[in-house]
Design an enzyme around this catalytic site. Structure first.
Site, PDB file in Angstrom:
ATOM      1  N   SER A 152       0.837  -1.195   0.000  1.00 52.33           N
ATOM      2  CA  SER A 152       0.000   0.000   0.000  1.00 52.33           C
ATOM      3  C   SER A 152       0.882   1.260   0.000  1.00 52.33           C
ATOM      4  O   SER A 152       1.755   1.377  -0.849  1.00 52.33           O
ATOM      5  CB  SER A 152      -0.933  -0.059   1.215  1.00 52.33           C
ATOM      6  OG  SER A 152      -1.963   0.851   1.087  1.00 52.33           O
ATOM      7  N   ASP A 315      -8.502  -6.731  -4.691  1.00 53.12           N
ATOM      8  CA  ASP A 315      -8.206  -5.378  -4.196  1.00 53.12           C
ATOM      9  C   ASP A 315      -8.798  -4.362  -5.172  1.00 53.12           C
ATOM     10  O   ASP A 315      -8.316  -4.180  -6.278  1.00 53.12           O
ATOM     11  CB  ASP A 315      -6.669  -5.213  -4.112  1.00 53.12           C
ATOM     12  CG  ASP A 315      -6.242  -3.878  -3.511  1.00 53.12           C
ATOM     13  OD1 ASP A 315      -7.110  -3.002  -3.319  1.00 53.12           O
ATOM     14  OD2 ASP A 315      -5.034  -3.726  -3.234  1.00 53.12           O
ATOM     15  N   HIS A 348      -7.884  -5.356  -0.331  1.00 52.33           N
ATOM     16  CA  HIS A 348      -6.604  -4.677  -0.166  1.00 52.33           C
ATOM     17  C   HIS A 348      -5.804  -5.209   1.034  1.00 52.33           C
ATOM     18  O   HIS A 348      -4.595  -5.406   0.956  1.00 52.33           O
ATOM     19  CB  HIS A 348      -6.875  -3.174  -0.021  1.00 52.33           C
ATOM     20  CG  HIS A 348      -5.645  -2.353   0.150  1.00 52.33           C
ATOM     21  ND1 HIS A 348      -4.649  -2.309  -0.793  1.00 52.33           N
ATOM     22  CD2 HIS A 348      -5.236  -1.541   1.168  1.00 52.33           C
ATOM     23  CE1 HIS A 348      -3.685  -1.507  -0.368  1.00 52.33           C
ATOM     24  NE2 HIS A 348      -4.011  -1.037   0.815  1.00 52.33           N
TER      25      HIS A 348
END
Ligand SMILES: CC(=O)SCCNC(=O)CCNC(=O)[C@H](O)C(C)(C)COP(=O)(O)OP(=O)(O)OC[C@H]1O[C@@H](n2cnc3c(N)ncnc32)[C@H](O)[C@@H]1OP(=O)(O)O
Ligand SMILES: N[C@@H](CCO)C(=O)O
Length: 489
Positions: A152, A315, A348
């Site tokens: 991320s 995601d 995610h």
């Protein structure tokens, strides 16, 4: 192999001796960075792996703090026997600047006023976060990182490292990330920020002496948390089940488990996070854009690092398409890239949860290390006409025990060791030719390190000259290079 924990760990702190100059032009004084390390740095300082955390992470990536109920946030992949094996690697993780977990951020005391910065804290960028990490890495005496890994916003830092310091990163593993924030990502961040800003307790960022804007921050986290999950994982976790009731309340109170869960996530978040940090760090992510003149391939033109790019099929916040964009831009620059898409219902947050796949994929990538990735390039060597005295002197100066002997065209013709030199003294030889080994066992830069290790073991030697196709010496690889990078078993 059994996967173990790194055990009890402690956070350490580094205070910069100089100011940190930020991308926006401001200066930060007396910057402090919180960091943790696991494993041992080897003699060559060649086994360091930097871990970069996501939006709400911190320096505590693995192991346990005294009295904690949960280990560090990436304990599933860091530790003995795990892919980021602390028996092989020296793992470093630091809290980003702008953060609220020990590194200088908006809740820190501004040395100029003696009060918390609040909104006097300057805007920071991903590149500033990397600058701060670079200062820490310099402080630890490390010239080159074996790998930089993160998911991320951590993945954004990985990419930024490869652009800011192309010679300092051997391997890069960006996970569930993007090379530039997309409008949808910026939009979710803005809604989160507005939730904080519209909480009256936020008080233009000046709330440290009173009550924090808990409602706003909790709401920001609830919104954010939805984006970290997937349609499927929410269905699996909660279905349409009701929370603590048998039937609908037919009022505006909480009915569903998913609502209760989100409130729980929001409420837990405010206990561990600062609202202003949320504003600053999400803004840094919004500004993140590695394209140059509108082209990502151009943005990556100076990158030299070998890559493993990982995405997650479910995601929808950082969809695989954004990872593929990174892969294409690197490929356009002839960079060696591996790509994997994790199959997971978790969305995610799979980068924090999919232990099996992450360990398998990352371990595979890290074990594919080539001799060229770890050798000492341009190693010390001596010409065939040199005397034994000269060879002895060079060994002392370069602190090496093996010297490749080369002909005029840099072609390898022999090797002398410290043992050969003592033999020469005892037997009163004066020419290198009399003592050097002419049948030299060598390695190629394209060999896997396992092969080099096998040769060293088979022939009971601790150092191999690395030669190119024309038998020219281009480096040296020693057991010290290899030992900490090889599997324990
Ligand atoms: C790099 C970084 O990003 S570091 C930061 C990572 N950590 C975080 O983001 C912390 C926030 N948590 C998360 O993002 C996620 O929970 C993860 C990814 C870390 C872990 O996911 P999971 O293991 O699937 O946990 P899950 O999402 O189910 O949450 C479990 C919690 O929700 C609570 N919960 C579950 N159902 C309900 C419900 N119906 N009502 C209230 N609470 C509930 C559980 O009791 C549990 O509480 P606990 O965390 O205090 O033990
Ligand atoms: N759960 C992660 C998601 C953001 O990438 C975090 O809170 O940092």
């Amino acid at each position: 192999m059994k996967k173990e924990s790194v055990g009890l760990v402690e956070t350490q702190y580094f205070i910069f001796p100089d100011d940190l100059i930020l991308e926006g032009g401001s200066k930060l004084k007396e910057v402090k960075v919180a960091y943790e390390t696991y494993g041992k740095l080897n003699k060559e300082k060649s086994n360091a792996i930097l871990i970069c955390h996501a939006l709400s992470g911190d320096a505590h990536a693995a192991g346990w703090h005294e009295g904690d109920k949960k280990p560090g946030w990436w304990d599933i992949i860091i530790g003995p026997g795990k892919c980021l094996d602390t028996e092989k690697y020296f793992i470093i993780c630091s809290n980003v600047i702008g953060g609220c977990k020990g590194s200088t951020g908006p809740s820190s005391i501004n040395p100029e006023t003696g009060k918390p910065y609040g909104l006097d804290f300057p805007i920071i960028t991903l590149s500033d976060m990397v600058e701060a990490q670079k200062k820490l890495i310099d402080h630890l005496g490390i010239n080159q990182l074996f790998a930089v890994v993160g998911g991320s916003m951590g993945g954004m830092q990985v990419l930024q490292w490869c652009i800011s310091y192309p010679d300092m990163v051997k391997l890069a593993i960006p996970i569930a990330t993007a090379a530039r924030s997309a409008p949808q990502q910026i939009a979710f961040n803005e809604v989160g920020r507005q939730a904080i800003i519209s909480d009256p307790k936020w008080n233009a960022g000046s709330y440290y002496s009173g009550e924090a804007p808990k409602e706003g921050l909790s709401l920001a986290r609830m919104i954010g948390h939805i984006t970290y999950l997937s349609y499927e994982s929410m269905y699996q976790k909660f279905g349409r089940r009701l929370q603590d009731k048998e039937k609908y309340g037919f009022d505006l109170s909480m009915d569903f488990q998913v609502e209760s869960y989100l409130h729980y996530q929001g409420n837990s978040f405010v206990k561990r996070f600062d609202a202003n940090t949320y504003l600053y760090v999400t803004k840094a992510m919004d500004y993140f854009d590695l394209t140059a003149n509108g082209s990502l391939a151009e943005g990556f033109k100076d990158v030299k690092t070998k890559f493993l790019v990982i995405s997650v099929d479910s995601d929808w916040l950082y969809p695989p398409a954004q990872s593929k964009e990174i892969v294409m831009a690197l490929t356009a620059n002839d960079i060696d890239v591996n790509y994997h898409e994790i199959k997971s219902p978790y969305g995610h947050d799979a980068f924090l949860l999919e232990s099996g796949q992450l360990n398998y994929i990352i371990n595979g990538f890290l074990s594919e290390i080539l001799v060229g990735d770890v050798m000492t390039p341009m190693a010390a060597k001596i010409s065939e006409g040199a005397s034994i005295d000269e060879a002895a002197k060079l060994m002392l100066e370069e602190k090496v025990t093996h010297l490749p002997v080369i002909a005029g065209d840099n072609r390898l013709i022999g090797i002398v060791t410290a043992w050969d030199i003592s033999k020469a003294v005892a037997l009163k030889c004066s020419k290198l030719d009399e003592i050097m080994t002419k049948d030299v066992i060598t390695a190629c830069p394209e060999d896997y390190i396992e092969l080099a290790a096998e040769k060293m073991k088979r022939y009971n030697i601790s150092s191999l000259p690395v030669v190119d196709g024309g038998k020219r010496v281009i480096g040296i690889i020693t057991t010290d290079h290899i030992s900490t990078l090889m599997a324990r078993d």
